[in-house]
Design an enzyme around this catalytic site. Structure first.
Site, PDB file in Angstrom:
ATOM      1  N   HIS A 121       8.096 -25.009 -61.158  1.00 52.38           N
ATOM      2  CA  HIS A 121       8.321 -26.213 -60.362  1.00 52.38           C
ATOM      3  C   HIS A 121       9.113 -25.944 -59.077  1.00 52.38           C
ATOM      4  CE1 HIS A 121      12.496 -26.317 -61.916  1.00 52.38           C
ATOM      5  NE2 HIS A 121      11.944 -25.945 -63.061  1.00 52.38           N
ATOM      6  N   ASP A 122       8.677 -26.601 -58.021  1.00 48.11           N
ATOM      7  CA  ASP A 122       9.366 -26.618 -56.723  1.00 48.11           C
ATOM      8  C   ASP A 122       9.361 -25.277 -56.006  1.00 48.11           C
ATOM      9  OD1 ASP A 122      10.415 -29.456 -56.839  1.00 48.11           O
ATOM     10  OD2 ASP A 122      11.377 -28.638 -58.625  1.00 48.11           O
ATOM     11  N   GLY A 139      11.851 -21.734 -61.405  1.00 52.05           N
ATOM     12  CA  GLY A 139      11.862 -22.889 -60.515  1.00 52.05           C
ATOM     13  C   GLY A 139      12.581 -22.639 -59.205  1.00 52.05           C
TER      14      GLY A 139
END
Length: 262
Positions: A121-122, A139
């Site tokens: 994520h991200d 992440g």
């Protein structure tokens, strides 16, 4: 109409360009957008708020756009955005972003991403990168343009890998990797300048000379980071072709939070 295999399960709300191709037994969710010329292989699952550009080749069994593996995630409509002309090999897993950060995982253009790569994520991945088998980004990781990450390498959350770097096989990236460097190992160590990569991309002798001088200032002369940055600022006077390379390095060093591999 799009070339959609009859066994594929494509939600009626998905937006699939008529020149895209969806293989057998693929599953496409309602918030997915796929651009012209992109091919999705058999048994792929593309879910979440995922946008995929043009002329990508996605091989079988990839999972793109699943919810982030973050316990704080509460079902927010976060995104995965993939650009154009990427190769995404078998069993890759790319997750959407989180509300705690930018809310989006972003992958640029012309990337070569090999089997079993995980992008959490991200993360922000630039253009023309190469990630070998089983490279894993935790992440919030950032990967600059033209970076190469060796197989079985793990990148700790919030680390940054600079442009034109080479990360060797089975490395543990727990510090930021400055642009143009070759690193490997656990603990991570800087081995030198990525000369092979720079020459393949037609860097001039003057630019390479300035980059080698930056390496010396950072790693060979016993200077503090601030002293090295001050000395680097003088390089464009003698190496004008390398002014943008020096600026790229200085911006990277100035914005490092985790500290750089040294």
């Amino acid at each position: 109409m799009s070339h959609i295999h009859p066994t594929a399960v494509v939600d009626a709300q998905a937006c699939i360009d008529e020149r895209a191709s969806i293989g057998p037994f693929a599953v496409i969710g309602p918030h997915v957008r796929i651009g012209a010329g992109t091919t999705v292989g058999a048994h792929c699952v593309i879910d979440g708020h995922t946008t995929i550009g043009q002329d990508n080749r996605i091989y079988p069994f990839a999972s793109l756009g699943a919810a982030p593996q973050d316990k704080k995630y509460g079902g927010e409509p976060t995104e995965l955005r993939i650009g154009d002309r990427n190769t995404i090999r078998e069993f890759c897993t790319f997750n959407t972003g989180t509300a705690q950060d930018k809310g989006s995982t972003t992958i640029g253009n012309d990337n070569w991403i090999m089997a079993y790569v995980h992008i959490a994520h991200d993360c922000v991945v630039g253009d023309h990168t190469t990630m070998a088998n089983n490279a894993t980004l935790a992440g919030h990781v950032e990967v600059g343009d033209w970076a190469t990450i060796g197989g079985l390498t793990g990148v700790l959350q919030r680390m940054r890998i600079g442009a034109h770097t080479m990360v060797g096989f089975s490395s543990h990236v727990g510090k930021d990797v400055p642009p143009f460097m070759v690193v490997d190992g656990n603990p991570l160590a800087v081995r030198g300048v990525n000369l092979v990569g720079l020459r393949r991309r037609d860097f001039s002798d003057q630019r390479i000379s300035a980059i080698r001088e930056m390496h010396k200032l950072l790693y060979r002369q016993g200077l503090t980071l601030e002293q090295a940055r001050a000395a680097m600022a003088q390089l464009p006077a003698t190496h004008p072709e390398a002014a943008q390379d020096v600026a790229l390095m200085d911006a990277f060093l100035a914005s490092s939070v985790a500290g750089i591999a040294r």
